[in-house]
Write a protein that holds these residues in place. Sequence first.
Motif, PDB file in Angstrom:
ATOM      1  N   SER A 125       0.816  -1.353   0.013  1.00 28.07           N
ATOM      2  CA  SER A 125      -0.031   0.133   0.108  1.00 28.07           C
ATOM      3  C   SER A 125       0.924   1.182   0.171  1.00 28.07           C
ATOM      4  N   ASP A 126       2.142   1.148   0.070  1.00 28.94           N
ATOM      5  CA  ASP A 126       3.048   2.400   0.384  1.00 28.94           C
ATOM      6  C   ASP A 126       3.612   2.404  -1.099  1.00 28.94           C
ATOM      7  N   HIS A 127       2.861   2.539  -2.042  1.00 32.30           N
ATOM      8  CA  HIS A 127       3.450   2.465  -3.548  1.00 32.30           C
ATOM      9  C   HIS A 127       3.316   4.009  -3.958  1.00 32.30           C
TER      10      HIS A 127
END
Length: 112
Positions: free
Chosen positions: A45-47
Amino acid sequence: MHAILKQMFEDTGCFPGRDAFIEMLRKHGLMVRIKRRRRYKTTDSDHNYRKYPNLIKGVVPTHPNQIWASDITYVETNEGVCYLSLITDLYSHKIVGWAWSNIRNCISIRSA
């Protein structure tokens, strides 16, 4: 180990409780490390790619085939790691489609 413990507790003459003993072993690097199972990271989710808004937040489906959701999970088998992708109708909670594949060979989508 016995020599270390004897030297540490000569002054007090008593032995610590279980939790204190374990904490002491951990502090001095004497605990055996537990080998964890290898987990596969399935979500990042940290893209830096575009993140789309949730368009159905608060929507309650009133009939079948109104909203579908999909999910993927990795499964370890004797042949290696495979993944299972499911498409679910949010009204009836029935599986309406699925795909099963190993990492190397993709299997076409099946209909339930």
